[in-house]
Design an enzyme around this catalytic site. Structure first.
Site, short mmCIF file in Angstrom:
data_model
loop_
_atom_site.label_atom_id
_atom_site.label_comp_id
_atom_site.label_asym_id
_atom_site.label_seq_id
_atom_site.Cartn_x
_atom_site.Cartn_y
_atom_site.Cartn_z
CB THR A 309 -1.36 0.00 0.87
OG1 THR A 309 -2.11 -1.11 1.08
CG2 THR A 309 -1.53 1.17 1.10
CD GLN A 361 -4.04 -7.52 -1.55
OE1 GLN A 361 -3.82 -6.84 -1.02
NE2 GLN A 361 -3.16 -9.37 -0.95
CB CYS A 392 -5.24 -5.25 4.82
SG CYS A 392 -5.23 -3.97 5.93
#
Length: 646
Positions: A309, A361, A392
């Site tokens: 990210t 993803q 996550c």
């Protein structure tokens, strides 16, 4: 707890190697002739700093007493002489108050959009030849080119990357390097030979066109295939295989759905090539692939760059591909944002031609949105696999039931995996953690079920959500899971920063390794693993890598003010990780461990020392070497604190 502490001590520089014991635990063992104190380090850098730089560019949180350097990053070798700790050192260990380390995100960081740096923005219609502004007098942008040029800041450099690479800069007068391609009368110059040569090059794929975006916003795209799969999921267990004679029936509603998607720019066949289907449907549209006919994902033994990210953007992936990464994956994309047609979310799916094995993803918490999003992507983009994020750890995702929260929601998790797998024509993979709680591992229970649900590959990060990065990755547990998952391939992820780490990881029986933070600290890690050597890369070579990143960034985000400052922001985010790399020639012991914090040291030249600084103001100095001076009022604080060492 004791075993974890011992493991951290072994990798933290407190072992029995000669000279290493002089360093405190968790600090990289740097040779004595290079080590220094905090004051000497900053005096050395400040001696070469221009006096008028950064007077109006605060870096960090305005509310912090020392915004340029968070407390958790103030590491020094002589703890007894700094910060008033001499008396505290004499106290018993049990009476000391250990300060709480700051972890996670800097949620109070300043947010300044790049568009705010342009007081008067030129209307986009003036940049397009033979284009007229559709808003007329109601347009809020400037239409006077002369007035715009008077207020425009000076160019940042004499050469434009877009003009040199593609023969034409689409940003014309708004380009921050416009002097390289503007004629005497302000016209935008074109290099016809370069344009003709670039016409045959494959473009960046997986963009979102305006027609499909409007249909998504108006909810005019129906998902017949996803709805059929969801109905079967709610009625009972899905069959493991589909008969050979099974053909999906096409209803009038489904025909209209295909037509809507077709007008948005065609569909993608199971083989990845786009087919224009304006009119009658093709066989690829109506004949559903059997599981055995799906393209197989054979990446065993390959180096897999993790979906990162913020930092795992397309320019960074191009850097890693150049150094030997085999498999790349886009940043985590939220399925609800994709279904709403958000351009910023669809930008995470873009694929550069150099990415030969590429996946995306998805993150979601519910079967309906995930299945519909998978069907949408199956029709509109070109990928080799789709990955479901089950790892996550951030609260924003976890509290909504997504990310690693799915590991505790087995019913929803099963419906998501089965539904997404049914509507996809490419393999489905899953990236997960060991579990949610530190002492309760769940992965070994879920892996056999994932194999039965049709998942082609699983990547396991050897940490739980609770521990984040406060412990080393649990590779013995990953080895156990690799045996449980067989014959489904399992990739391992965690703490790989050298070819020795990768070799040890492969000995656990995993099919391959995924590299995340190691690639952020040194993207040439892929080369080191493939060539089985330590690369003592020089500071000038590292600066060339950063220069290439800025070039790729200007190609991707643009060369106007907005594109330049977006490139700068992502460069600074990456520099917040790069500063933790310690050059090979400075280490007493090889290799550097990923949980070892670099102490203050003076490099072999000034640039190497500057790159070791953990101050945001010094990262800005590096960005100014590549992208020119920052705008007035510029502020930066990294998104991730990245200081959870233990």
């Amino acid at each position: 707890m004791a075993e974890d502490a011992e493991a951290a001590a072994e990798s933290g520089g407190g072992g029995g190697d000669s000279g290493v014991g002089a360093c405190e635990r968790g600090v990289a063992p740097i040779k004595a002739q290079y080590r220094t104190t905090k004051e000497q380090f900053h005096q050395y850098l400040d001696a070469d700093k221009p006096e008028d730089v950064f007077q109006e560019t605060p870096a960090g949180d305005p509310d912090d007493s020392d915004p340029a350097e968070p407390k958790a990053k103030r590491i020094c070798l002589e703890d007894g002489q700094e910060n008033g700790k001499t008396e505290e050192a004499a106290e018993p260990l049990e009476q000391r108050q250990v300060p709480k380390r700051a972890r996670g995100q800097n949620k109070s960081r300043p947010h300044v959009k790049p568009t705010h740096y342009d007081k008067e923005r030129l209307c986009p219609s003036l940049l397009q030849e033979s284009a007229t502004c559709t808003f007329g007098d109601r347009c809020r942008f400037l239409h006077d080119v002369g007035r715009y040029l008077e207020a425009k800041p000076a160019d940042l450099g004499p050469r434009c990357v877009l003009f040199d690479t593609f023969g034409r800069c689409p940003y014309s007068v708004t380009c921050r390097f416009a002097g390289a391609h503007l004629g005497p009368e302000g016209q935008n110059l074109v290099q016809e030979e370069v344009v003709a040569r670039c016409a045959d090059l494959p473009p960046v794929r997986n963009g979102l066109n305006r027609a499909l975006q409007q249909q998504l916003r108006k909810r005019q795209v129906c998902f017949e295939r996803a709805e059929q799969a969801l109905r079967r999921l709610t009625q009972g267990p899905m069959p493991m295989a589909i008969p050979e004679t099974s053909v999906a029936m096409v209803t009038p509603e489904q025909n209209s759905c295909h037509a809507q998607l077709d007008t948005a720019g065609g569909v993608s066949t199971p083989h990845g090539s786009p087919v224009s289907t304006c009119g009658p449907l093709t066989d690829e549209d109506i004949i559903r692939l059997r599981p055995c006919e799906k393209k197989r994902l054979d990446i065993s033994g390959k180096l897999y760059l993790a979906p990162l990210t913020t930092c795992g953007n397309l320019p960074f992936r191009r850097i890693c591909k150049r150094f030997g990464a085999d498999v790349t994956c886009g940043e985590m994309a939220v399925c609800t944002n994709l279904l709403q047609g958000q351009m910023s979310e669809w930008a995470l799916l873009k694929r550069h031609p150099c990415e030969d094995i590429f996946g995306v993803q998805l993150e979601g918490a519910f079967p309906d949105t995930m299945t519909k999003c998978a069907e949408l992507l199956n029709r509109t983009i070109d990928v080799d696999f789709v990955d479901i994020n089950v790892g996550c750890p951030i609260d924003l995702v976890y509290k909504k039931g997504g990310g690693c929260a799915l590991m505790n929601r087995s019913a929803k998790f099963q419906q998501i995996v089965r539904g997404v797998n049914e509507v996809l024509d490419v393999p489905l993979t899953v990236k997960m953690r060991t579990g949610v709680q530190e002492r309760v591992s769940l992965a070994h229970r879920l892996l056999p079920e994932l194999r039965d649900w049709g998942v082609a590959l699983v990547t396991l990060h050897g940490r739980s959500r609770e521990q984040r990065y406060t412990r080393l990755a649990d590779w013995p547990y990953i080895e156990q899971c690799a045996k449980v998952a067989s014959p489904m391939p399992l990739f391992g992820n965690g703490d790989i920063l050298s070819f020795e780490d990768a070799n040890c990881a492969m000995q656990t029986g995993v099919a391959g390794v995924m590299i995340a933070r190691g690639a952020l600290l040194k993207p040439w890690l892929f080369t080191e693993i493939k060539e089985q050597r330590h690369w003592d890369i020089s500071s000038s070579e590292r600066l060339d890598i950063l220069r290439d990143f800025t070039h790729y960034g200007l190609e991707h985000w643009g060369s106007d003010t907005q594109g330049v400052e977006r490139t700068r922001r992502f460069l600074l985010e990456w520099l917040s990780f790069l500063c933790r790399y310690v050059p090979v020639g400075l280490l007493e012991r090889l290799p550097q461990r990923i949980n070892e914090r670099p102490p203050y040291y003076l490099g072999r030249d000034h640039l190497e020392t500057l790159m070791a600084s953990q101050q945001a103001a010094d990262w800005i100095r590096i960005s100014e070497m590549l992208l020119g001076p920052v705008p007035p009022g510029f502020a930066f604080l990294p998104k991730h604190k990245a200081n959870a060492y233990k």
